[in-house]
Structure formats: structure tokens, C-alpha cells
Design a protein around this motif. Structure first.
Motif, short mmCIF file in Angstrom:
data_model
loop_
_atom_site.label_atom_id
_atom_site.label_comp_id
_atom_site.label_asym_id
_atom_site.label_seq_id
_atom_site.Cartn_x
_atom_site.Cartn_y
_atom_site.Cartn_z
N HIS A 461 -10.32 33.69 10.43
CA HIS A 461 -10.98 34.85 9.85
C HIS A 461 -11.40 35.84 10.94
O HIS A 461 -11.27 37.05 10.76
N GLN A 462 -11.91 35.34 12.06
CA GLN A 462 -12.32 36.23 13.15
C GLN A 462 -11.14 37.00 13.71
O GLN A 462 -11.31 38.11 14.23
N HIS A 463 -9.93 36.46 13.63
CA HIS A 463 -8.74 37.11 14.18
C HIS A 463 -7.91 37.80 13.10
O HIS A 463 -6.75 38.17 13.36
N GLU A 464 -8.49 38.01 11.91
CA GLU A 464 -7.79 38.65 10.79
C GLU A 464 -6.44 37.99 10.52
O GLU A 464 -5.44 38.67 10.20
N ALA A 465 -6.39 36.67 10.67
CA ALA A 465 -5.14 35.93 10.45
C ALA A 465 -5.15 35.31 9.05
O ALA A 465 -6.20 35.00 8.50
N GLU A 466 -3.96 35.13 8.51
CA GLU A 466 -3.80 34.53 7.17
C GLU A 466 -3.47 33.05 7.33
O GLU A 466 -2.57 32.68 8.09
N ILE A 467 -4.21 32.21 6.61
CA ILE A 467 -4.00 30.76 6.71
C ILE A 467 -3.62 30.23 5.32
O ILE A 467 -4.24 30.58 4.32
N THR A 468 -2.57 29.41 5.28
CA THR A 468 -2.13 28.78 4.04
C THR A 468 -1.92 27.29 4.27
O THR A 468 -1.66 26.84 5.39
N LEU A 469 -2.02 26.53 3.19
CA LEU A 469 -1.86 25.08 3.24
C LEU A 469 -0.93 24.66 2.11
O LEU A 469 -1.14 25.03 0.95
N ASP A 470 0.12 23.89 2.45
CA ASP A 470 1.01 23.36 1.43
C ASP A 470 1.57 22.02 1.91
O ASP A 470 1.23 21.54 2.99
N ASP A 471 2.42 21.41 1.07
CA ASP A 471 3.04 20.14 1.44
C ASP A 471 4.14 20.38 2.46
O ASP A 471 4.87 21.38 2.40
N ALA A 472 4.26 19.44 3.40
CA ALA A 472 5.32 19.55 4.41
C ALA A 472 6.68 19.26 3.80
O ALA A 472 7.70 19.79 4.24
N ARG A 473 6.71 18.39 2.79
CA ARG A 473 7.97 18.08 2.11
C ARG A 473 7.65 17.78 0.66
O ARG A 473 6.49 17.58 0.30
N GLN A 474 8.67 17.76 -0.17
CA GLN A 474 8.47 17.59 -1.59
C GLN A 474 7.92 16.20 -1.91
O GLN A 474 8.35 15.19 -1.35
N ARG A 475 6.91 16.18 -2.78
CA ARG A 475 6.34 14.90 -3.19
C ARG A 475 7.32 14.17 -4.11
O ARG A 475 7.87 14.77 -5.04
#
Length: 502
Positions: A461-475
Motif C-alpha cells: 500500500h505504501q508503494h501504491e502496488a497492487e497485490i493479489t492472491l490466488d491458487d498456484a495450480r488448479q485444485r
């Protein structure tokens, strides 16, 4: 109303802006009043003076009896001359000039019209006025050009005209002007202080709601951050009060978050500190009772070391969280080579990955061939990558893989950092919660502080960066995680970047 040194009083500011134009306009009003009064005073006397000049012109235009000299012909009768001199206040002068400009009758010291006044077309019997001087005394002059009757009847055929002038000193005019000015200006000396007083009282009444608002705010308890009531304040102050209420709301939220954070921190530190105390007391009791065995003491010392390590890690994480939230610290930025920091972080964690039988690797450009730079704080970005790698190593089972990846935008706009693992992954329902301080996913028995991902989010947030989280591979149903190949988690952070200076 008391003010601190250097502060401007709103009451005084408004009063100055209201009184300054009033005090500036007042002398202008006096000057305009004098000019208007002078015009009003001149009008009736000019009319009277003009009638005298016209009457004299009619008299001198009439043809006199034959045999009389010119001076006798145009001289006023004694009764008319006495009438002109009858004014006790002012002196009246008259003058009659002949066709060649010679003095026919009257006062020789009365000046003739100047060349500027003569420049206008001369119209017979047109009455004109001017201001002039006789000796050292100011006079008002009415004058006109007169055509003798024999010239009018065409007997002489000459185009020359006679000049008739009547002048009067300005005593009566000045006295009337002064009377008018006194009648207009003197009441203003009473009205002006009264107007100042009314302005003062009106401002005091207008400022009263601000004083009441100040009293209400000062009477509040320091812990009262509830919104200020907006129903009893002027419309002009409402935006200020709404801004204060917005600030109070953010302060209340911030203070609440800090209290919650401190309570969680105290609770988290309590566990390792309690373990330290318990193991120390157990070892001391064993020594006092003479039953201490080297193996037991070693086990107690190992537990003490583990608890102290946990406490130290918790303190380090708290310090990192404080650094991430320090906006002044984060504002000191420079160009950062993310590829270099990512490679150095991977090298630092290789021994730990080896001890846990994990495959830790890096994918992306090397430091020398990296083409993009991020404007940020190097220490905070290093802390962000370390926490992501630490979190991945913590939750990935043995024989799993952890990959740190840097992808550079070919258009030079974005530098992407990814950290993915082959662990159990994070369910979608918990992906927003894992970034909260001290939150741990359910069903995990790992030993962590719960601060790592909160630190990552704050630094991003301090660096105005976008962060996302998802699965590394299909479940996939029934996927065995014993071999370290779960769905995994992939954290992706997109930084704004620019080309490196070559």
C-alpha cells in the motif's frame, strides 16, 4: 477573544474588511457631497446672475437716441446700477464692450473671456458662465454676445457683436454650500460611530455559534471521538465540522485498530514468554531437588531457546510492521532493483529450505540484466519479499517447491513480483482475512506470528502496488499433499516501474 501569538482573529479579520471600506468611502462621500452641494448652491445664483446679464443685454441692444455719446448710450441708469450694487454680501460687477472690444460701460477690471472660451462658435444671445478672478477675488461670470437692433434689422451689415458681462463674488454661494454640507455631513459623524457599533454587535452575534462550537469541543473528554452535532451550527461552518467529523472517525478507527493490535501483540508475546518462564522454573526445580539429568536440562534449554526465538521473531515482526506504517520513513524513496533484492533474499533462505527439504528457486532476469526499476524504499521492499518467502516456507510441506519470480513488462510500465508455493493453499473465503494482523488460516499447525502478510499488504500500500492472491495450480479432489504438491498459493504484486538508466 484570546488568540495565540501569530494567529489572526476571525472576528478582527471580518471587522477589518467591513470597516476599512467604510472608512475609505466616508472621505469620498464628503468630497462628492461638497461637489454636489456646490452645484446645488450655484444653480439658483447662476439663474439670477444670468437674468441680470440678459436684462443688461436687452438694454444695450436697444438703439439710443441720436446725439448721445456711446458711453452715455450704453451706461446703466442710476437706478439699475444701484440695484446691482444693492447686495450686502457679494460685490457685483458688469461690463459692456463695443463692437471693436472697447469699454462702453461698467468695470474695466473685469476680464474678458479667454481664447479657449472664445474657441467655441459665438452665438448671439447665448448665455454662458465661467469662473474667473477680479483682482485677487474669485467671481462667477455670466456673459453673452449682443447684436444691436440696427444690425439685426440689416441697417449696418456688420457681423461684429457686443459683449455684456455680469460678475458676482462667491460669498453667498460659499455660505449656502457650507450650509448644505453641514446638513449632510454632520449627521454622518453620528451615523458612522453608530454603524461601527452595529457592525461590531452584528459580528459578535454572528461569531457566537463558533464560540459555542468551541466550547462544546473543549468540554469533550479526550476519549470522546464521536461526531460533532451538525444541527446547531451555521451553514458556512458545516463543511468544516463535517471535515472534523471525518477526521474524528478516522482517528477513532485508527485508535481502535491500534488498541486491537496492541492487545493481539500482548497476547501473542504472552505465549513464548510464559514458555520461557515455565521451562526456567522447571529446570531450577529439578536442580534444587537434585534430580537434574543432562537430557532433561538439555530439553529445557532447547525449549527456552525456542521460546526466546519465537519472542524475538515476534518483536522483529512488530518492528517491521511499525516501519511499514511509518509514512515519513516510507516517503524517503530511491530506485530499487527488485530482481537483485529477490535473488539476495532467495540466497538468504536457501539453508532454511534445505533443512526443510524444500526446493527454493528464483525465476527472472539477473540483477545485471534487469531493465526496470521501482521507485521505493529498499529496506521495506526487502522486508516484503522476505515475509512472502518466509510465509511460503512456513506453510509448504517437505519435498515441496517455493518459487520467487520477477516478470518485467516489455513496455516498461510494470514490474511484477510473484512468490508461489506448492502448499495447501488458501481458500477463497479466507484470502481477505489472511492480510489482517495475527490472523492464521484454520487447520494449520504452523508456528507463526500472524503478522507477515499484514506487513506485506502495508508495504504494498505504501508503494501504491497492487497485490493479489490466488491458487498456484488448479485444485483437484483427492490431491495428496504429503508429497508437497497441494494447490499452493501465489502472491502477485505489481509495482509501477520505469526503465533503468543505462
Amino acid at each position: 477573544m484570546s488568540t495565540n501569538a501569530g494567529n489572526r482573529s476571525l472576528f478582527g479579520e471580518i471587522l477589518d474588511w467591513m470597516l476599512a471600506p467604510l472608512l475609505l468611502i466616508w472621505p469620498i462621500s464628503v468630497a462628492l457631497t461638497w461637489l454636489v452641494a456646490q452645484g446645488i448652491a450655484n444653480r439658483p445664483y447662476d439663474r439670477e446672475l444670468g437674468e441680470m446679464a440678459r436684462s443688461l443685454g436687452l438694454q444695450v441692444a436697444a438703439e439710443a437716441p441720436v446725439g448721445r455719446s456711446a458711453k452715455n448710450r450704453y451706461a446703466l441708469a442710476p437706478e439699475a446700477a444701484a440695484l446691482l450694487r444693492a447686495d450686502e454680501t457679494d460685490t457685483v460687477f458688469y461690463q459692456v464692450l463695443g463692437l471693436r472690444g472697447e469699454l462702453l460701460s461698467g468695470d474695466a477690471q473685469l476680464p474678458v473671456p479667454s481664447s479657449d472660451e472664445d474657441s467655441a462658435a459665438i452665438v448671439p444671445w447665448e448665455l454662458r458662465y465661467r469662473d474667473d478672478e477680479v483682482g485677487n477675488e474669485r467671481v462667477r461670470v455670466a456673459y453673452l454676445w449682443v447684436a444691436p437692433e440696427n444690425q439685426i434689422n440689416g441697417q449696418a451689415g456688420s457681423s461684429k457683436l457686443m459683449l455684456v458681462q455680469v460678475a458676482e463674488t462667491l460669498g453667498k454661494r460659499a455660505r449656502l454650500t457650507n450650509e448644505i454640507i453641514k446638513g449632510v455631513i454632520l449627521p454622518q459623524f453620528v451615523i458612522l460611530p453608530l454603524a461601527v457599533l452595529l457592525v461590531w454587535l452584528a459580528l459578535a452575534r454572528g461569531i457566537a455559534p463558533l464560540n459555542e462550537l468551541q466550547r462544546r469541543i473543549r468540554s469533550r473528554d479526550s476519549s470522546d471521538l464521536s461526531p460533532i452535532d451538525e444541527r446547531r451550527i451555521p451553514d458556512e461552518v458545516a463543511p468544516l465540522v463535517r471535515a472534523i467529523n471525518d477526521l474524528l472517525g478516522r482517528l477513532d478507527q485508527s485508535i481502535g485498530a491500534q488498541k486491537h493490535f496492541l492487545a493481539d501483540a500482548a497476547h501473542q508475546l504472552k505465549t513464548p514468554l510464559a514458555g520461557l518462564r515455565t521451562q526456567a522454573e522447571f529446570a531450577q526445580r529439578e536442580i534444587d531437588e537434585g534430580r537434574s539429568q543432562p537430557a532433561e536440562l538439555k530439553r529445557s534449554l532447547q525449549q527456552i531457546a525456542l521460546s526466546s526465538q519465537r519472542a524475538a521473531h515476534m518483536v522483529n515482526q512488530l518492528l517491521a510492521m511499525a516501519r511499514a506504517e511509518d509514512k515519513e520513513h516510507a516517503a524517503r524513496r530511491s530506485e530499487v532493483n527488485i530482481a537483485r533484492i529477490a535473488m539476495e533474499t532467495v540466497r538468504d533462505f536457501v539453508p532454511r529450505a534445505f533443512d526443510k527439504s524444500l526446493d527454493l528457486g528464483y525465476e527472472g532476469p539477473d540483477a545485471e540484466h534487469s531493465t526496470l526499476r521501482v521507485l521505493g524504499h529498499p529496506l521495506l521492499i526487502r522486508e516484503l519479499i522476505r515475509n512472502l518467502v518466509d510465509n511460503a516456507l512456513l506453510y509448504t510441506p517437505p519435498r515441496g517447491t517455493v518459487t520467487v519470480r520477477v516478470v518485467e513488462d516489455p513496455f516498461g510500465q510494470v514490474s511484477v513480483l510473484q512468490v508461489e508455493d506448492s502448499g495447501p493453499g488458501i481458500p477463497e473465503s479466507e484470502r481477505d482475512k489472511v492480510f489482517q494482523p495475527f490472523y492464521r488460516a484454520l487447520g494449520t499447525n504452523t508456528d507463526g506470528s500472524g503478522l507477515g502478510l499484514a506487513i506485506v499488504r502495508e508495504i504494498a500500500h505504501q508503494h501504491e502496488a497492487e497485490i493479489t492472491l490466488d491458487d498456484a495450480r488448479q485444485r483437484r479432489p483427492g490431491l495428496a499433499e504429503a508429497d508437497g504438491q497441494g494447490p499452493g498459493a501465489r502472491f502477485t504484486i505489481r509495482f509501477h516501474a520505469h526503465p533503468a538508466d543505462k
